[in-house]
Design a protein around this motif. Structure first.
Motif, PDB file in Angstrom:
ATOM      1  N   ALA A   8       0.834  -1.203   0.000  1.00 30.75           N
ATOM      2  CA  ALA A   8       0.000   0.000   0.000  1.00 30.75           C
ATOM      3  C   ALA A   8       0.868   1.251   0.000  1.00 30.75           C
ATOM      4  CB  ALA A   8      -0.929   0.013   1.214  1.00 30.75           C
ATOM      5  N   ALA A   9       0.464   2.214  -0.795  1.00 25.37           N
ATOM      6  CA  ALA A   9       1.122   3.522  -0.840  1.00 25.37           C
ATOM      7  C   ALA A   9       0.133   4.570  -0.350  1.00 25.37           C
ATOM      8  CB  ALA A   9       1.571   3.849  -2.260  1.00 25.37           C
ATOM      9  N   VAL A  10       0.593   5.433   0.543  1.00 23.67           N
ATOM     10  CA  VAL A  10      -0.219   6.530   1.062  1.00 23.67           C
ATOM     11  C   VAL A  10       0.445   7.839   0.654  1.00 23.67           C
ATOM     12  CG1 VAL A  10      -1.216   7.601   3.115  1.00 23.67           C
ATOM     13  CG2 VAL A  10      -0.919   5.115   3.034  1.00 23.67           C
ATOM     14  N   LEU A  11      -0.336   8.757   0.090  1.00 22.23           N
ATOM     15  CA  LEU A  11       0.190  10.043  -0.349  1.00 22.23           C
ATOM     16  C   LEU A  11      -0.940  11.047  -0.454  1.00 22.23           C
ATOM     17  CD1 LEU A  11       0.776  10.007  -4.210  1.00 22.23           C
ATOM     18  CD2 LEU A  11      -0.023   7.967  -3.015  1.00 22.23           C
ATOM     19  N   ASP A  12      -0.575  12.305  -0.603  1.00 20.96           N
ATOM     20  CA  ASP A  12      -1.531  13.365  -0.895  1.00 20.96           C
ATOM     21  C   ASP A  12      -1.674  13.444  -2.408  1.00 20.96           C
ATOM     22  OD1 ASP A  12      -2.945  15.724  -1.304  1.00 20.96           O
ATOM     23  OD2 ASP A  12      -1.735  16.931   0.051  1.00 20.96           O
ATOM     24  N   ASN A  13      -2.878  13.265  -2.908  1.00 23.76           N
ATOM     25  CA  ASN A  13      -3.071  13.276  -4.360  1.00 23.76           C
ATOM     26  C   ASN A  13      -2.708  14.621  -4.987  1.00 23.76           C
ATOM     27  OD1 ASN A  13      -5.736  13.862  -2.908  1.00 23.76           O
ATOM     28  ND2 ASN A  13      -6.197  14.625  -4.946  1.00 23.76           N
ATOM     29  N   LEU A  14      -2.735  15.704  -4.201  1.00 23.18           N
ATOM     30  CA  LEU A  14      -2.307  17.006  -4.705  1.00 23.18           C
ATOM     31  C   LEU A  14      -0.902  17.373  -4.227  1.00 23.18           C
ATOM     32  CD1 LEU A  14      -5.503  19.268  -4.458  1.00 23.18           C
ATOM     33  CD2 LEU A  14      -4.579  18.070  -6.447  1.00 23.18           C
ATOM     34  N   GLY A  15      -0.268  16.480  -3.456  1.00 23.19           N
ATOM     35  CA  GLY A  15       1.094  16.697  -2.991  1.00 23.19           C
ATOM     36  C   GLY A  15       2.063  15.927  -3.860  1.00 23.19           C
ATOM     37  N   LYS A  16       2.561  14.795  -3.329  1.00 24.69           N
ATOM     38  CA  LYS A  16       3.458  13.951  -4.124  1.00 24.69           C
ATOM     39  C   LYS A  16       2.761  13.470  -5.393  1.00 24.69           C
ATOM     40  CE  LYS A  16       7.362  11.606  -4.597  1.00 24.69           C
ATOM     41  NZ  LYS A  16       8.562  12.297  -5.102  1.00 24.69           N
ATOM     42  N   GLY A  17       1.434  13.495  -5.396  1.00 18.99           N
ATOM     43  CA  GLY A  17       0.690  13.072  -6.572  1.00 18.99           C
ATOM     44  C   GLY A  17       0.453  14.164  -7.597  1.00 18.99           C
ATOM     45  N   ALA A  18       0.910  15.391  -7.332  1.00 20.61           N
ATOM     46  CA  ALA A  18       0.674  16.471  -8.311  1.00 20.61           C
ATOM     47  C   ALA A  18       1.586  17.656  -8.038  1.00 20.61           C
ATOM     48  CB  ALA A  18      -0.805  16.894  -8.289  1.00 20.61           C
ATOM     49  N   SER A  19       1.104  18.643  -7.261  1.00 24.36           N
ATOM     50  CA  SER A  19       1.848  19.899  -7.117  1.00 24.36           C
ATOM     51  C   SER A  19       3.156  19.724  -6.351  1.00 24.36           C
ATOM     52  CB  SER A  19       0.973  20.955  -6.428  1.00 24.36           C
ATOM     53  OG  SER A  19       0.639  20.563  -5.111  1.00 24.36           O
ATOM     54  N   GLY A  20       3.181  18.877  -5.337  1.00 22.58           N
ATOM     55  CA  GLY A  20       4.422  18.638  -4.613  1.00 22.58           C
ATOM     56  C   GLY A  20       5.484  18.043  -5.511  1.00 22.58           C
ATOM     57  N   ALA A  21       5.093  17.071  -6.323  1.00 22.13           N
ATOM     58  CA  ALA A  21       6.032  16.473  -7.278  1.00 22.13           C
ATOM     59  C   ALA A  21       6.509  17.507  -8.284  1.00 22.13           C
ATOM     60  CB  ALA A  21       5.364  15.302  -7.999  1.00 22.13           C
ATOM     61  N   ALA A  22       5.618  18.419  -8.698  1.00 23.43           N
ATOM     62  CA  ALA A  22       6.007  19.459  -9.650  1.00 23.43           C
ATOM     63  C   ALA A  22       7.057  20.384  -9.034  1.00 23.43           C
ATOM     64  CB  ALA A  22       4.786  20.260 -10.087  1.00 23.43           C
ATOM     65  N   VAL A  23       6.899  20.727  -7.766  1.00 24.84           N
ATOM     66  CA  VAL A  23       7.900  21.557  -7.093  1.00 24.84           C
ATOM     67  C   VAL A  23       9.228  20.817  -7.001  1.00 24.84           C
ATOM     68  CG1 VAL A  23       8.525  22.678  -4.923  1.00 24.84           C
ATOM     69  CG2 VAL A  23       6.189  22.874  -5.779  1.00 24.84           C
ATOM     70  N   GLN A  24       9.180  19.530  -6.675  1.00 27.68           N
ATOM     71  CA  GLN A  24      10.403  18.726  -6.595  1.00 27.68           C
ATOM     72  C   GLN A  24      11.118  18.710  -7.944  1.00 27.68           C
ATOM     73  OE1 GLN A  24       9.567  14.888  -4.902  1.00 27.68           O
ATOM     74  NE2 GLN A  24      11.709  14.267  -4.818  1.00 27.68           N
ATOM     75  N   ASN A  25      10.369  18.536  -9.015  1.00 27.82           N
ATOM     76  CA  ASN A  25      10.967  18.546 -10.362  1.00 27.82           C
ATOM     77  C   ASN A  25      11.465  19.932 -10.743  1.00 27.82           C
ATOM     78  OD1 ASN A  25      10.624  15.778 -11.006  1.00 27.82           O
ATOM     79  ND2 ASN A  25       8.447  16.133 -11.366  1.00 27.82           N
ATOM     80  N   LEU A  26      10.725  20.963 -10.348  1.00 28.96           N
ATOM     81  CA  LEU A  26      11.154  22.339 -10.586  1.00 28.96           C
ATOM     82  C   LEU A  26      12.504  22.598  -9.914  1.00 28.96           C
ATOM     83  CD1 LEU A  26      10.433  25.281 -11.567  1.00 28.96           C
ATOM     84  CD2 LEU A  26       9.366  25.603  -9.341  1.00 28.96           C
ATOM     85  N   ASN A  27      12.640  22.124  -8.679  1.00 30.65           N
ATOM     86  CA  ASN A  27      13.900  22.302  -7.953  1.00 30.65           C
ATOM     87  C   ASN A  27      15.059  21.607  -8.668  1.00 30.65           C
ATOM     88  OD1 ASN A  27      12.687  23.798  -5.899  1.00 30.65           O
ATOM     89  ND2 ASN A  27      12.258  21.997  -4.658  1.00 30.65           N
ATOM     90  N   LEU A  28      14.788  20.419  -9.191  1.00 23.72           N
ATOM     91  CA  LEU A  28      15.839  19.698  -9.917  1.00 23.72           C
ATOM     92  C   LEU A  28      16.252  20.456 -11.173  1.00 23.72           C
ATOM     93  CD1 LEU A  28      14.515  16.055  -9.508  1.00 23.72           C
ATOM     94  CD2 LEU A  28      16.673  16.942  -8.614  1.00 23.72           C
TER      95      LEU A  28
END
Length: 330
Positions: free
Chosen positions: A288-308
């Motif tokens: 099972a994976a638990v996450l925020d669908n708008l966090g690591k599942g969307a905007s959070g991941a986008a910020v992480q990629n933006l930082n990279l």
């Protein structure tokens, strides 16, 4: 040096939360269009080409149109739609997927942000297939539930607006029963599967949060393994990644039902929790994976990629839980 960022689709659920996560960043200049110009093709094109990085928070066809508007070779793109997630010309924006994935993202001009459901499914499946714990043709089933913000502003309105012409009052609904959900190719390709998995998504009456489950009958595997071995593979794969944590709940018997998961545990974060619920006696596992669908599942991941793409610490702006992640001006 300040980088300029344009968010095309900043009024949607992902865009709004992305703006919330970037607020206060002194290393960024956010290019914004007046409300009246957000759908003006020429104004959008000008903003995209003026930006160092364009983040597309749009439906698939609109995202493809935005990419076609790019005239400047220096503009980098993060696309949060489904449009480019299995395109080999685009870097898949899941930095923890492989040891060199963050480097691939950082060196790319085109990054496809993962989907919320596939983030959980790929995180669980890829290390196991890649290490031959699961064969690529294993008959995989993925069951998942998300908060209704995953359906965008239209879905939010149906759940929250009592005067909506088609309100949704149900506490829980299963969909995608045509077995052709748009996330299936992404799960198959990046999960290293040779066959199409069965994917059964659902939505509950809560705003944010997500649980993705992959049940496995280990006795069906031609090469014997154990719940503990699966947990060890996941722990080793994600060692050193601050956004991902692995928890092993393996028991000798079928279990006493004491272990539960709360779908809202990680709301407001960019974290991803992976759980192994295993029975050694029965040789069964539920991943099972638990996450925020708008966090690591969307905007959070986008910020992480933006930082990279910017060459800064990938966790910049992501270490604090959003104080009010439900404050979306819809």
């Amino acid at each position: 040096m300040t980088a300029t960022v344009f968010i095309d689709g900043s009024a949607g659920t992902t865009g709004l939360q992305l703006m919330q996560r970037l607020a206060g960043r002194t290393d960024l200049q956010i290019l914004e269009l007046p409300d009246a110009d957000r759908k003006d093709r020429d104004r959008r094109a000008a903003a995209i080409n003026d930006a160092d990085i364009a983040v597309l928070c749009l439906p698939d066809d609109a995202a493809r149109e935005s990419v076609s508007l790019i005239r400047s070779d220096r503009v980098k793109v993060i696309d949060t739609s489904t449009a480019h997630r299995v395109d080999p010309e685009w870097a898949y924006g899941f930095p923890e997927m492989e040891p060199d994935q963050a480097e691939r993202i950082a060196g790319s001009g085109r990054v496809a942000n993962p989907g919320c459901y596939p983030t959980g499914a790929v995180a669980l499946l890829r290390p196991l297939v890649g290490r031959s714990i699961l064969p690529p043709d294993f008959p995989v089933t993925v069951n998942a539930v998300s908060g209704y913000t995953g359906g965008g502003k239209a879905m939010v309105a149906r759940f929250e607006d009592p005067d909506h012409s088609e309100p949704l009052t149900t506490p829980f609904r299963v969909y995608g029963l045509g077995l052709d959900h748009k996330h299936v190719p992404e799960i198959r390709v990046h999960g290293l599967l040779s066959g199409q998995p069965i994917f059964v998504p659902s939505v509950g009456r809560f705003r944010q949060g997500m649980i993705v489950q992959v049940p496995l009958q280990l006795r069906a595997l031609s090469t014997p393994t154990s719940p503990g071995a699966i947990a060890e593979v996941l722990v080793e794969h994600y060692r050193g990644y601050p956004a991902v944590s692995v928890f092993n709940h393996t028991v000798e018997g079928p279990g006493d039902g004491a272990s539960v998961l709360d779908v809202e545990t990680l709301v407001g974060t960019n974290d991803l929790h992976l759980h192994v619920f295993g029975s050694t006696a029965e040789n069964q596992v539920v991943l099972a994976a638990v996450l925020d669908n708008l966090g690591k599942g969307a905007s959070g991941a986008a910020v992480q990629n933006l930082n990279l793409l910017l060459g800064v610490d990938p966790q910049t702006g992501l270490t604090e839980r959003l104080s009010d992640p439900g404050a979306l001006a819809l």
